[in-house]
Design a protein around this motif. Structure first.
Motif, mmCIF file in Angstrom:
data_model
loop_
_atom_site.group_PDB
_atom_site.id
_atom_site.type_symbol
_atom_site.label_atom_id
_atom_site.label_comp_id
_atom_site.label_asym_id
_atom_site.label_seq_id
_atom_site.Cartn_x
_atom_site.Cartn_y
_atom_site.Cartn_z
ATOM 1 N N ALA A 82 0.835 -1.203 0.000
ATOM 2 C CA ALA A 82 0.000 0.000 0.000
ATOM 3 C C ALA A 82 0.874 1.259 0.000
ATOM 4 C CB ALA A 82 -0.935 -0.005 1.204
ATOM 5 N N LEU A 83 1.968 1.235 0.743
ATOM 6 C CA LEU A 83 2.886 2.382 0.762
ATOM 7 C C LEU A 83 3.512 2.622 -0.607
ATOM 8 C CD1 LEU A 83 4.821 1.863 4.109
ATOM 9 C CD2 LEU A 83 3.469 3.866 3.491
ATOM 10 N N VAL A 84 3.938 1.535 -1.239
ATOM 11 C CA VAL A 84 4.559 1.665 -2.557
ATOM 12 C C VAL A 84 3.523 2.121 -3.581
ATOM 13 C CG1 VAL A 84 5.727 0.427 -4.419
ATOM 14 C CG2 VAL A 84 6.354 -0.041 -2.049
ATOM 15 N N ALA A 85 2.356 1.520 -3.551
ATOM 16 C CA ALA A 85 1.310 1.858 -4.519
ATOM 17 C C ALA A 85 0.859 3.308 -4.383
ATOM 18 C CB ALA A 85 0.120 0.915 -4.349
ATOM 19 N N ALA A 86 0.737 3.793 -3.157
ATOM 20 C CA ALA A 86 0.294 5.176 -2.939
ATOM 21 C C ALA A 86 1.369 6.167 -3.376
ATOM 22 C CB ALA A 86 -0.057 5.394 -1.470
ATOM 23 N N ALA A 87 2.617 5.805 -3.156
ATOM 24 C CA ALA A 87 3.762 6.649 -3.531
ATOM 25 C C ALA A 87 3.584 8.094 -3.075
ATOM 26 C CB ALA A 87 4.013 6.572 -5.035
ATOM 27 N N SER A 88 2.944 8.280 -1.952
ATOM 28 C CA SER A 88 2.691 9.635 -1.463
ATOM 29 C C SER A 88 3.909 10.244 -0.772
ATOM 30 C CB SER A 88 1.497 9.641 -0.513
ATOM 31 O OG SER A 88 1.729 8.759 0.566
ATOM 32 N N ASP A 89 4.813 9.400 -0.307
ATOM 33 C CA ASP A 89 6.036 9.873 0.338
ATOM 34 C C ASP A 89 7.226 9.198 -0.348
ATOM 35 O OD1 ASP A 89 8.149 10.587 1.961
ATOM 36 O OD2 ASP A 89 7.173 10.005 3.835
ATOM 37 N N PRO A 90 7.805 9.849 -1.370
ATOM 38 C CA PRO A 90 8.902 9.228 -2.113
ATOM 39 C C PRO A 90 10.054 8.742 -1.227
ATOM 40 C CG PRO A 90 8.175 11.193 -3.244
ATOM 41 C CD PRO A 90 7.463 11.167 -1.910
ATOM 42 N N ALA A 91 10.247 9.368 -0.067
ATOM 43 C CA ALA A 91 11.324 8.940 0.832
ATOM 44 C C ALA A 91 11.063 7.549 1.396
ATOM 45 C CB ALA A 91 11.491 9.937 1.972
ATOM 46 N N LEU A 92 9.811 7.114 1.374
ATOM 47 C CA LEU A 92 9.463 5.784 1.891
ATOM 48 C C LEU A 92 9.337 4.723 0.799
ATOM 49 C CD1 LEU A 92 6.794 6.517 4.654
ATOM 50 C CD2 LEU A 92 9.260 6.235 4.875
ATOM 51 N N VAL A 141 8.645 2.019 -12.650
ATOM 52 C CA VAL A 141 9.589 2.462 -13.680
ATOM 53 C C VAL A 141 8.849 3.065 -14.876
ATOM 54 C CG1 VAL A 141 9.855 0.326 -15.034
ATOM 55 C CG2 VAL A 141 11.802 1.897 -14.756
ATOM 56 N N ARG A 142 7.581 2.730 -15.029
ATOM 57 C CA ARG A 142 6.763 3.299 -16.102
ATOM 58 C C ARG A 142 6.119 4.629 -15.697
ATOM 59 N NH1 ARG A 142 6.245 -2.302 -16.687
ATOM 60 N NH2 ARG A 142 6.701 -2.998 -18.805
ATOM 61 N N SER A 143 6.327 5.033 -14.474
ATOM 62 C CA SER A 143 5.733 6.262 -13.959
ATOM 63 C C SER A 143 6.318 7.478 -14.672
ATOM 64 C CB SER A 143 6.011 6.378 -12.457
ATOM 65 O OG SER A 143 5.636 7.638 -11.986
ATOM 66 N N ALA A 144 5.468 8.460 -14.905
ATOM 67 C CA ALA A 144 5.949 9.717 -15.477
ATOM 68 C C ALA A 144 6.798 10.487 -14.460
ATOM 69 C CB ALA A 144 4.763 10.569 -15.921
ATOM 70 N N ASP A 145 6.641 10.148 -13.185
ATOM 71 C CA ASP A 145 7.409 10.799 -12.125
ATOM 72 C C ASP A 145 8.831 10.230 -12.132
ATOM 73 O OD1 ASP A 145 8.642 11.570 -9.734
ATOM 74 O OD2 ASP A 145 6.782 11.445 -8.582
ATOM 75 N N LEU A 150 10.070 8.384 -8.880
ATOM 76 C CA LEU A 150 9.567 7.017 -8.692
ATOM 77 C C LEU A 150 10.227 6.045 -9.664
ATOM 78 C CD1 LEU A 150 5.782 7.743 -8.095
ATOM 79 C CD2 LEU A 150 7.561 7.311 -6.393
ATOM 80 N N ALA A 151 10.377 6.464 -10.914
ATOM 81 C CA ALA A 151 11.037 5.601 -11.898
ATOM 82 C C ALA A 151 12.484 5.325 -11.482
ATOM 83 C CB ALA A 151 10.981 6.247 -13.281
ATOM 84 N N SER A 152 13.157 6.335 -10.975
ATOM 85 C CA SER A 152 14.548 6.168 -10.529
ATOM 86 C C SER A 152 14.655 5.237 -9.325
ATOM 87 C CB SER A 152 15.167 7.528 -10.195
ATOM 88 O OG SER A 152 15.266 8.312 -11.360
ATOM 89 N N ILE A 153 13.684 5.299 -8.438
ATOM 90 C CA ILE A 153 13.667 4.381 -7.293
ATOM 91 C C ILE A 153 13.561 2.945 -7.782
ATOM 92 C CG2 ILE A 153 12.270 3.597 -5.324
ATOM 93 C CD1 ILE A 153 11.635 6.625 -4.838
ATOM 94 N N ALA A 154 12.695 2.710 -8.760
ATOM 95 C CA ALA A 154 12.546 1.358 -9.312
ATOM 96 C C ALA A 154 13.860 0.873 -9.915
ATOM 97 C CB ALA A 154 11.429 1.330 -10.351
#
Length: 195
Positions: free
Chosen positions: A51-61, A85-89, A92-96
């Motif tokens: 749920a934390l990953v899916a929400a991606a509301s706090d990139p630090a987490l 990695v498919r995210s426009a953000d 988030l893509a870099s985290i993946a």
């Protein structure tokens, strides 16, 4: 102190401390939130981590949650990686891309393949930095396409990746790049790679 308390709760009370640990996800201190994510991983709380990953509301987490999710539910974590990695953000893509180093080789290759086609240069550069000589064979096509990228920094990195590989098929793209390259810095990198 709160960070240590979260970790202690997980060690001392196990699953019984899950709600208290989840409460720490809202703490003002990012180190406490990260400790809470790690504690949820230790407790095997795949649903909460997902749920934390899916929400991606706090990139630090997102990164720590994705790493923790890998230990609790590898398939779910790898599916999330491919989604991120498919995210426009680009964050988030870099985290993946970064976390993909811990994934199964086939998933890592797919994450890197998608990242190499990302619209954001920072994501592409990050993916290039993650490619070791063993991955070049699996990524020759997207790398060859990038060798014609309009940005010299990308072309230079591609030349370095090809040049550091012992993969036999890496030489032909280098020769082709060298023949059409006009940027003097990139030409120097290509010449070094071909030497």
């Amino acid at each position: 102190v709160r960070r240590v308390a979260v970790l202690t709760l997980a060690d001392a009370y196990g699953k019984d401390a899950t709600e208290s640990i989840a409460f720490a996800l809202a703490d003002e201190d990012s180190s406490v939130r990260v400790a809470a994510v790690r504690a949820l991983g230790v407790l095997g709380e795949a649903v909460r981590l997902d749920a934390l990953v899916a929400a991606a509301s706090d990139p630090a987490l997102v990164g720590p949650a994705l790493v923790a999710l890998l230990t609790t539910d590898r398939r779910l974590a790898e599916a999330r990686m491919l989604s991120l990695v498919r995210s426009a953000d680009p964050v988030l893509a870099s985290i993946a891309v970064e976390v993909s180093a811990r994934a199964l080789p086939s998933v890592r290759v797919e994450v890197l393949r998608v990242a190499l086609a990302h619209a954001t240069t920072d994501v592409v550069v990050g993916a290039l930095a993650e490619i070791d000589s063993e991955l070049v064979a699996a990524l020759v096509e997207p790398l060859a396409r990038l060798s014609a990228d309009p940005k010299p920094e990308v072309r230079s990195l591609v030349a370095s990746v090809f040049g550091s590989s012992s993969f036999e098929g890496a030489r032909a793209p280098l020769v082709a790049c060298h023949g059409r390259e006009t940027d003097p810095i990139v030409r120097t990198v290509l010449e070094d790679a071909l030497a």
